[in-house]
Design a protein around this motif. Sequence first.
Motif, mmCIF file in Angstrom:
data_model
loop_
_atom_site.group_PDB
_atom_site.id
_atom_site.type_symbol
_atom_site.label_atom_id
_atom_site.label_comp_id
_atom_site.label_asym_id
_atom_site.label_seq_id
_atom_site.Cartn_x
_atom_site.Cartn_y
_atom_site.Cartn_z
ATOM 1 N N THR A 175 15.008 31.789 47.905
ATOM 2 C CA THR A 175 15.107 32.982 47.215
ATOM 3 C C THR A 175 15.870 34.228 47.726
ATOM 4 O OG1 THR A 175 13.166 33.758 48.063
ATOM 5 C CG2 THR A 175 12.987 32.728 45.984
ATOM 6 N N THR A 176 15.888 34.128 49.076
ATOM 7 C CA THR A 176 16.613 35.298 49.493
ATOM 8 C C THR A 176 18.072 34.847 50.638
ATOM 9 O OG1 THR A 176 14.772 35.520 51.274
ATOM 10 C CG2 THR A 176 14.731 36.853 49.170
ATOM 11 N N SER A 177 18.158 33.539 50.682
ATOM 12 C CA SER A 177 18.899 33.046 51.647
ATOM 13 C C SER A 177 20.019 32.151 51.090
ATOM 14 C CB SER A 177 18.078 32.345 52.786
ATOM 15 O OG SER A 177 17.222 31.694 52.443
ATOM 16 N N TYR A 178 20.954 31.876 51.864
ATOM 17 C CA TYR A 178 22.134 31.151 51.309
ATOM 18 C C TYR A 178 21.686 29.487 51.774
ATOM 19 C CZ TYR A 178 26.728 28.203 51.524
ATOM 20 O OH TYR A 178 27.465 27.252 51.413
ATOM 21 N N MET A 179 21.928 28.649 50.838
ATOM 22 C CA MET A 179 21.739 27.212 50.981
ATOM 23 C C MET A 179 22.707 26.547 51.882
ATOM 24 S SD MET A 179 20.185 24.420 48.263
ATOM 25 C CE MET A 179 19.229 25.635 47.414
ATOM 26 N N ALA A 180 23.043 26.867 53.093
ATOM 27 C CA ALA A 180 24.144 26.307 53.687
ATOM 28 C C ALA A 180 24.273 24.619 53.942
ATOM 29 C CB ALA A 180 24.217 27.014 55.211
ATOM 30 N N THR A 181 22.974 24.292 53.793
ATOM 31 C CA THR A 181 23.276 22.563 54.056
ATOM 32 C C THR A 181 23.977 21.935 52.922
ATOM 33 O OG1 THR A 181 21.517 21.116 54.805
ATOM 34 C CG2 THR A 181 20.878 22.041 52.519
ATOM 35 N N PHE A 182 23.875 22.583 51.729
ATOM 36 C CA PHE A 182 24.489 21.876 50.653
ATOM 37 C C PHE A 182 25.988 21.824 51.157
ATOM 38 C CE2 PHE A 182 26.395 21.820 46.007
ATOM 39 C CZ PHE A 182 25.810 20.654 46.016
ATOM 40 N N ALA A 183 26.779 22.899 51.583
ATOM 41 C CA ALA A 183 28.283 22.777 51.619
ATOM 42 C C ALA A 183 28.422 21.790 52.968
ATOM 43 C CB ALA A 183 28.651 24.319 51.972
ATOM 44 N N THR A 184 27.555 22.177 54.119
ATOM 45 C CA THR A 184 27.792 21.472 55.539
ATOM 46 C C THR A 184 27.655 20.042 55.147
ATOM 47 O OG1 THR A 184 26.262 23.282 56.461
ATOM 48 C CG2 THR A 184 26.561 21.048 57.558
ATOM 49 N N SER A 185 26.904 19.433 54.138
ATOM 50 C CA SER A 185 26.804 18.036 53.711
ATOM 51 C C SER A 185 28.267 17.631 53.474
ATOM 52 C CB SER A 185 25.767 17.735 52.698
ATOM 53 O OG SER A 185 24.421 18.133 53.173
ATOM 54 N N PHE A 186 29.158 18.196 52.825
ATOM 55 C CA PHE A 186 30.317 17.720 52.390
ATOM 56 C C PHE A 186 31.257 17.970 53.437
ATOM 57 C CE2 PHE A 186 28.242 18.807 48.433
ATOM 58 C CZ PHE A 186 28.401 17.643 47.962
ATOM 59 N N LEU A 187 31.117 18.803 54.252
ATOM 60 C CA LEU A 187 31.793 18.958 55.654
ATOM 61 C C LEU A 187 31.843 17.561 56.562
ATOM 62 C CD1 LEU A 187 33.828 20.799 57.337
ATOM 63 C CD2 LEU A 187 31.570 21.848 58.306
ATOM 64 N N GLN A 206 24.390 30.689 44.310
ATOM 65 C CA GLN A 206 24.554 29.397 45.682
ATOM 66 C C GLN A 206 25.607 28.478 45.455
ATOM 67 O OE1 GLN A 206 22.626 29.118 48.095
ATOM 68 N NE2 GLN A 206 20.672 29.984 47.829
ATOM 69 N N LEU A 207 26.052 28.158 44.183
ATOM 70 C CA LEU A 207 27.160 27.296 43.862
ATOM 71 C C LEU A 207 28.251 27.950 44.050
ATOM 72 C CD1 LEU A 207 27.667 24.218 43.249
ATOM 73 C CD2 LEU A 207 27.936 24.922 40.635
ATOM 74 N N SER A 208 28.475 29.031 43.610
ATOM 75 C CA SER A 208 29.813 29.817 43.797
ATOM 76 C C SER A 208 30.052 29.958 45.293
ATOM 77 C CB SER A 208 29.535 31.153 43.179
ATOM 78 O OG SER A 208 30.822 32.033 43.315
ATOM 79 N N VAL A 209 29.034 30.569 46.096
ATOM 80 C CA VAL A 209 29.361 30.712 47.514
ATOM 81 C C VAL A 209 29.609 29.157 48.126
ATOM 82 C CG1 VAL A 209 28.475 31.430 49.616
ATOM 83 C CG2 VAL A 209 28.073 32.743 47.618
ATOM 84 N N THR A 210 28.971 28.349 47.946
ATOM 85 C CA THR A 210 29.490 26.994 48.307
ATOM 86 C C THR A 210 30.753 26.511 48.176
ATOM 87 O OG1 THR A 210 27.045 26.038 48.299
ATOM 88 C CG2 THR A 210 28.846 24.479 48.119
ATOM 89 N N GLU A 211 30.989 26.677 47.013
ATOM 90 C CA GLU A 211 32.719 26.096 46.689
ATOM 91 C C GLU A 211 33.508 27.158 47.215
ATOM 92 O OE1 GLU A 211 32.741 26.126 42.233
ATOM 93 O OE2 GLU A 211 31.741 24.208 42.120
ATOM 94 N N GLN A 212 33.095 28.393 47.271
ATOM 95 C CA GLN A 212 34.083 29.409 47.995
ATOM 96 C C GLN A 212 34.240 28.791 49.575
ATOM 97 O OE1 GLN A 212 33.164 33.524 47.538
ATOM 98 N NE2 GLN A 212 32.548 32.982 45.622
#
Length: 359
Positions: free
Chosen positions: A89-101, A278-284
């Motif tokens: 609710t109050t934090s960025y889901m970094a694991t999603f972008a990290t997975s593609f890295l 969440q998705l917008s920041v991930t794509e950025q």
Amino acid sequence: MTMTEILKEVGRGKRGARDLTYEEAASAAELIVSGEATSAQIGAFFMAQRIKLESVDELKAFVAVFRKHAHRSPIPQGLDCAGPYDGRTTSYMATFATSFLLAAGGLPVTLHGTRTLPPKWGVTLTDLLGELGVDGSLMEWAPSARPADFAGVRFVPAEVWCPPLAKLRPIREELGLRTILNTIEKLLDYSDSPYLVYGVYHNTVFDRMAQLIQEFDYRKALIVQGAQGSEDLFIDRPTRTYVVDGGQAKLHLIDPETYGLDTPLPEEHEAAWTAAKQLSVTEQVLQGKAHPAYVNQVLLNGAVRLELAGRVDSVEEGIYTCKALLDSGSPWDTYCSWRDTLRMEQAANAERAKAPHQA
């Protein structure tokens, strides 16, 4: 034992209740999974366990039983990322972008989750798929790797791959509280992964979770007291972790300042984190265009996970590797390929579903 007999043991209050043996806990889990226990009994059991606190043997038994009733399809040498099913609710889901890295660097990753659950009722990975036009509930289990898996990131809709979780959702929603399932659902290990990164909320559960994870056949695991109980390392302060390796668990503080990555979060970080945000920041991030705090958070999480899986010899080498990958654009390409493949799979499934009616 019957469920009534089990409840008499765990429902005597905080002082009178006793921990179940492994065999008794396994019986309780089977009664719950099979539907022999009533909704009232299941709710009472969950609440009694919450008051008593689950033992390692009880947790181990529940994981074993639910794994037995789940579909599992191995991905060799992969990493399982076990984050909170009740979302963020109050934090960025970094694991999603990290997975593609990580996938771009050759480390297969498994993500899993469901629609949001109590107690947090936050944004989940399933919500991010929804933003992409993919309905996780329609992602049928397949005995072999599905096309999207070949991009290096597998998403498992847990209530599809483990049907008992779907059956128990109404009870969990009615209770609105954390139950034993919030712990064990993250350990069902759908891809039989040798490496695990597992998020916890309170440092009081570190020892218990370390003991539990040592009971399973992971080559190496990292327990993280991350943002909102997630597996994501912080970027603006140190993160407490436990490294589980070779039958031992050691406390390890990971400080982004050590690697020159500590970065203040932007002011808008405190605003509500919707699925769209969440998705917008991930794509950025994957395009190298996001705020430095989010880019660095993904780099740090990627580096630590590469080191955990033995793909690099140190976190420093992992950071160098991750930076090079991000600069090359390959994580963005991996994400686009995965996203497009999921969309095509969804469209093909929809067409197949229509076919009998059209006939």
